[in-house]
Design an enzyme around this catalytic site. Structure first.
Site, PDB file in Angstrom:
ATOM      1  N   GLU A 294       0.887  -1.176   0.000  1.00  0.00           N
ATOM      2  CA  GLU A 294       0.000   0.000   0.000  1.00  0.00           C
ATOM      3  C   GLU A 294       0.910   1.207   0.000  1.00  0.00           C
ATOM      4  O   GLU A 294       1.769   1.353   0.875  1.00  0.00           O
ATOM      5  CB  GLU A 294      -0.915  -0.027   1.223  1.00  0.00           C
ATOM      6  CG  GLU A 294      -2.048   0.993   1.157  1.00  0.00           C
ATOM      7  CD  GLU A 294      -1.742   2.261   1.915  1.00  0.00           C
ATOM      8  OE1 GLU A 294      -1.588   3.318   1.260  1.00  0.00           O
ATOM      9  OE2 GLU A 294      -1.654   2.205   3.147  1.00  0.00           O
ATOM     10  N   CYS A 328      -2.019   8.462   4.252  1.00  0.00           N
ATOM     11  CA  CYS A 328      -2.028   8.178   2.820  1.00  0.00           C
ATOM     12  C   CYS A 328      -3.410   8.413   2.233  1.00  0.00           C
ATOM     13  O   CYS A 328      -3.558   8.574   1.021  1.00  0.00           O
ATOM     14  CB  CYS A 328      -1.552   6.761   2.546  1.00  0.00           C
ATOM     15  SG  CYS A 328      -2.202   5.526   3.661  1.00  0.00           S
TER      16      CYS A 328
END
Length: 542
Positions: A294, A328
């Site tokens: 990720e 994020c």
């Protein structure tokens, strides 16, 4: 061997403490914070097997919001330490992978209970001190999300093991889920304590052994994670924590024949480099490594002309600026229609003006410091760039100061260029850029949103028009792995919103779901004939 078919309790999400003034949890956590702030400097060792190793190369730990204060030091390892960690993991592998699954599950459920109880203040305070998260951000990350990962992973583990094939007359079919053949390398970021722990715990729960390289800016809470795992009874060698220079560690790990998988959260550039390295070394490995990552995001908020300006403004203020935009999933670009843009921007400006900024020891501070001087210099460089451009202006914030801590004001930028640099590049800080579009160009704007960024992690649509929502969902189908309707694009909850994105944002293997866990096993089909044939001839031959 097991003497029964066991079921683990199905979890519910860990309740989030409010830490409101006058509550007992607020007093308890702030007392723990002060105790840990004022204690003698700690030392974080390398954890290799049963050994806690100090090296001569020690780096300093300090709060980002008070960088002159020394919390302690951590040991940096070498290639030799990485090799020892791999050896330790492989030595522990046979016993750990052979342990009945319900015993592995029980260890992690114990870790969850310990974290929800006696470890809660220590984990939260370490995250507040080392990563400059305020009390609420620490609570939802370091305590609640990690507890949820540990508990829900067990439920998903059982779900995977329960998935079995049908059998026909005279045949018994079984499916077993073996851990991968080798060791897992976990590389974790600074911004979420829960992610750091889960990237180790998820593969280990499924019977794998792990070499863990945490971020150097997360070492305070990393030590608490290792203390938690040890207290829960994870055997020595199952999870080994080694901090070493990235290229040095990679040279050992990615050339080892028993490298079986990479569990990564971090930058897109680093992830692509590691993937290339693994590809170039593919002939060296015993099996094809699993690669789960990720990475970055350039997450968006799109407001439809029908949307409520106050709802959009709240989504921007929370989505862009909680934890200083160092998520994020943080909103970093917004598209506002001309009919409500001024109302939204004015409300966001009011919000920003009301934010208090300072140390995490004061719970009334909504904004704290960014993680490091490197991050401070990068983000302030973007702000300086904006100030010099003709097609963008700063409408709120824009100041910064690192004399005591790495403080950057939440900054709101308005641009006339939908391809302006800060609409396209990941900043990873408290900066959001707003583009105002003609209220009649909603469809055209959706096309711009979809094509502007290489990332596809999170995004949000605000609208009171259901046709517009359906249209946005279709047009932005591949633009976000986590899509939000009338809500900010942050705050995914384990068990509710499995998290991950595609394109430049990663492999979309959805942490917080069975989809991630199943990546750490290799199924084996077993067919048993109850009465084997004694003649090769089939009836059709007669």
């Amino acid at each position: 061997m097991p003497k029964g078919i066991y079921s683990m309790p199905y979890p519910s999400n860990e309740p989030v403490n409010s830490y409101a003034p006058g509550t007992s949890e607020r007093e308890s956590l702030l007392n723990k914070y002060q105790q840990m702030y004022n204690q003698e400097p700690i030392h974080v060792p390398l954890y290799i097997g049963a050994d806690e190793i100090e090296t001569d190369n020690k780096l300093r730990i300090s709060p980002p919001h008070d960088h002159k204060h020394t919390l302690g030091f951590f040991s940096m390892g070498t290639k030799d330490h990485v090799q020892k960690a791999i050896d330790s993991a492989l030595a522990a592998k046979e016993k750990w992978s052979s342990m009945p699954w319900e015993h592995r599950a029980t260890i992690f459920l114990k870790a969850a209970d310990l974290l929800a109880g006696p470890f809660r203040d220590e984990m939260n305070a370490a995250t507040m001190l080392g990563q400059s998260k305020n009390v609420f951000q620490a609570e939802i990350d370091a305590a609640c999300e990690l507890v949820d990962f540990l508990r829900f992973n067990v439920a998903y583990q059982q779900q995977i093991y329960d998935e079995q094939p049908d059998s026909s007359d005279g045949i018994i079919n079984r499916l077993e889920y073996r851990p991968l053949e080798g060791f897992i390398f976990a590389i974790t970021p600074f911004n979420f304590t829960a992610i750091a722990a889960n990237l180790c715990a998820a593969p280990a729960l499924m019977g794998n052994v792990v070499v863990w390289k945490p971020a150097e800016s997360q070492m305070y809470s990393a030590q608490v994670i290792m203390k938690l795992f040890k207290a829960a009874g994870i055997p020595d060698g199952v999870i080994n924590m080694v901090v070493a220079d990235g290229p040095e560690a990679g040279e050992v790990v990615f050339n080892h024949k028993d490298f079986a998988g990479l569990h990564f959260t971090g930058s897109t550039g680093v992830f692509k480099h590691l993937w290339k390295t693994i590809g170039n070394n593919i002939d060296k490995y015993r099996s094809y490594p699993r690669i789960v990552g990720e990475t970055g995001g350039k997450d968006f908020i799109v407001a439809h002309p029908s949307s409520d300006p106050m709802q959009v403004a709240a989504g921007i203020s929370r989505g862009a600026f909680e934890f200083q935009g160092q998520k994020c999933s943080a909103a970093s670009r917004a598209y506002l229609p001309s009919n409500i843009a001024d109302k939204v921007i004015n409300r966001v400006k009011e919000d920003v003006a009301s934010f208090k900024m300072g140390s995490t020891e004061d719970p009334s501070n909504f904004i704290n410091a960014v993680i490091s001087e490197v991050a401070f210099d990068r983000i302030s460089g973007y702000i300086d760039y904006i100030k010099q451009q003709d097609d963008a202006e700063i409408v709120a914030g824009g100041s910064y100061d690192k004399s005591k801590g790495y403080f950057i004001e939440p900054t709101v930028v308005k641009t006339t260029n939908p391809q302006f640099r800060t609409m396209c590049e990941e900043i990873f800080g408290p900066v959001i850029t707003i583009y105002v579009y003609d209220e009649n160009d909603f469809n055209k704007t959706l096309d711009i949103v979809n094509s502007t960024s290489e990332y596809a992690l999170t995004g949000a649509i605000y609208s009171q028009d259901r046709y517009a929502i359906v249209n946005a969902m279709k047009k932005l189908e591949n633009a976000a792995g986590n899509f939000y309707i009338n809500d900010k694009p942050t705050g995914a909850v384990v068990g509710q919103q499995p998290f991950g994105g595609a394109r430049g944002s990663g492999t979309n293997d959805k942490a917080g779901s069975y989809l991630n866990l199943i990546r750490w096993v290799s199924p084996r089909t077993i067919k048993e004939a109850l009465v084997p044939a004694t003649d090769y001839r089939y009836p059709f031959l007669g």
